[in-house]
Enzyme design. Structure first.
Site, short mmCIF file in Angstrom:
data_model
loop_
_atom_site.label_atom_id
_atom_site.label_comp_id
_atom_site.label_asym_id
_atom_site.label_seq_id
_atom_site.Cartn_x
_atom_site.Cartn_y
_atom_site.Cartn_z
N PRO A 43 0.79 -1.22 0.00
CA PRO A 43 0.00 0.00 0.00
C PRO A 43 0.83 1.28 0.00
O PRO A 43 1.86 1.36 0.67
CB PRO A 43 -0.82 -0.10 1.30
N ASN A 44 0.34 2.22 -0.77
CA ASN A 44 0.88 3.59 -0.85
C ASN A 44 2.20 3.69 -1.60
O ASN A 44 2.71 4.80 -1.80
CB ASN A 44 1.01 4.23 0.54
N ARG A 100 4.48 10.90 -1.77
CA ARG A 100 4.33 10.71 -0.32
C ARG A 100 5.65 10.99 0.41
O ARG A 100 6.72 10.56 -0.03
CB ARG A 100 3.84 9.29 0.00
N TYR A 149 10.89 8.80 1.72
CA TYR A 149 10.85 7.89 0.57
C TYR A 149 11.49 8.45 -0.70
O TYR A 149 11.54 7.75 -1.71
CB TYR A 149 9.39 7.48 0.31
N ASN A 207 8.20 -5.25 -0.89
CA ASN A 207 8.06 -4.18 0.09
C ASN A 207 6.59 -4.17 0.48
O ASN A 207 5.76 -3.66 -0.25
CB ASN A 207 8.47 -2.83 -0.50
N ALA A 264 2.98 -0.83 4.92
CA ALA A 264 2.50 -0.93 6.31
C ALA A 264 2.07 -2.34 6.69
O ALA A 264 2.03 -2.68 7.88
CB ALA A 264 1.35 0.05 6.52
N HIS A 283 4.04 -4.55 9.17
CA HIS A 283 3.92 -4.45 10.63
C HIS A 283 2.64 -5.07 11.17
O HIS A 283 2.38 -5.03 12.37
CB HIS A 283 3.99 -2.97 11.04
N ASP A 304 2.50 -15.97 6.27
CA ASP A 304 2.09 -17.33 5.94
C ASP A 304 2.21 -17.61 4.44
O ASP A 304 2.57 -18.71 4.03
CB ASP A 304 0.63 -17.57 6.38
N GLU A 322 12.93 -8.91 1.75
CA GLU A 322 12.09 -7.80 2.25
C GLU A 322 12.85 -6.49 2.03
O GLU A 322 14.02 -6.38 2.43
CB GLU A 322 11.86 -8.03 3.75
N HIS A 366 12.71 -2.20 2.41
CA HIS A 366 12.09 -0.95 2.86
C HIS A 366 12.95 0.20 2.38
O HIS A 366 14.17 0.18 2.57
CB HIS A 366 11.96 -0.90 4.38
N ILE A 367 12.31 1.16 1.77
CA ILE A 367 13.02 2.32 1.24
C ILE A 367 13.61 3.14 2.38
O ILE A 367 14.75 3.60 2.32
CB ILE A 367 12.04 3.17 0.40
N SER A 368 12.81 3.34 3.42
CA SER A 368 13.26 4.14 4.55
C SER A 368 13.97 3.27 5.57
O SER A 368 13.90 2.03 5.52
CB SER A 368 12.05 4.82 5.22
N ARG A 421 12.75 4.59 12.94
CA ARG A 421 11.47 5.29 12.95
C ARG A 421 10.60 4.86 14.15
O ARG A 421 11.14 4.40 15.15
CB ARG A 421 10.78 5.08 11.59
N ARG A 461 6.87 0.49 13.82
CA ARG A 461 7.53 -0.02 12.60
C ARG A 461 8.65 -1.02 12.92
O ARG A 461 9.33 -1.52 12.03
CB ARG A 461 8.11 1.14 11.78
C1 DQA Z 1 8.07 1.21 4.06
C2 DQA Z 1 8.11 1.41 5.57
C3 DQA Z 1 6.76 1.11 6.18
O1 DQA Z 1 6.81 1.31 7.59
C4 DQA Z 1 5.70 2.03 5.62
O2 DQA Z 1 4.45 1.73 6.14
C5 DQA Z 1 5.69 2.03 4.13
C6 DQA Z 1 6.96 2.01 3.41
C7 DQA Z 1 9.40 1.60 3.39
O3 DQA Z 1 9.56 1.30 2.21
O4 DQA Z 1 10.24 2.25 4.01
O5 DQA Z 1 4.63 2.12 3.50
O6 DQA Z 1 7.86 -0.17 3.80
#
Ligand code: DQA
Length: 147
Positions: free
Chosen positions: A9-10, A17, A22, A74, A77, A80, A87, A98, A100-102, A107, A111
């Site tokens: 998502p997002n 965003r 990001y 990725n 959210a 978490h 599963d 896995e 994560h950009i950030s 944080r 998270r």
């Molecule tokens: C994220 C980190 C997550 O905590 C957040 O909810 C995201 C992006 C990252 O790429 O840093 O949507 O996965």
């Protein structure tokens, strides 16, 4: 080699965003970066993004059915919150990285939990969008289809 590159998502709002977390690269630009990286390495990349948890579960299962060699994900959210994604990755037994950009570890407390992490062969955080390319190279170096 065939890899599924999944975004939760997002992440379609990359470039819009929270650029402080990001960056300014858009999702469309990320897809171009992945496509050219994979073309140079003769990797077939199937890239998908959804704001819906079940879609991500379906695509993890699809990766298995389609004979993919690995998954880069990725989960946004859902990292978490989602036992369903954990599963799903456990079910398909495909090497999964896995991303994560950030730098999630620096944080908020909420998270700091990643359900999916225990099923992943590696986690890359805080390398910006380059993290996806590093994850692809990691799977390539690891070799196809081995968990
Ligand atoms: C994220 C980190 C997550 O905590 C957040 O909810 C995201 C992006 C990252 O790429 O840093 O949507 O996965």
């Amino acid at each position: 080699m065939k890899l599924y590159i999944l975004n939760g998502p997002n992440l379609n709002f990359l470039g819009i965003r929270e650029p402080a977390h990001y960056g300014s690269v858009t999702y469309a630009q990320l897809l171009e970066m992945i496509a050219s990286h994979c073309r140079e390495r003769n990797i077939e990349a199937v890239c998908r993004q959804s704001n819906h948890e079940g879609d991500l579960v379906d695509w993890i299962q699809e990766a298995y059915k389609e004979g993919a060699d690995g998954i880069v994900i990725n989960p946004g959210a859902y990292t978490h919150t989602s036992i369903a994604l954990l599963d799903a990755v456990k079910s398909v037994m495909l090497p999964t990285v896995e991303v994560h950009i950030s730098k999630v570890e620096e944080r908020e407390d909420f998270r700091q939990v990643s359900y999916i992490r225990t099923a992943c062969v590696a986690t890359i955080t805080g390398h910006g969008v380059k993290g996806y390319l590093e994850a692809i190279d990691l799977l390539l170096e690891r070799g196809a289809g081995k968990v």
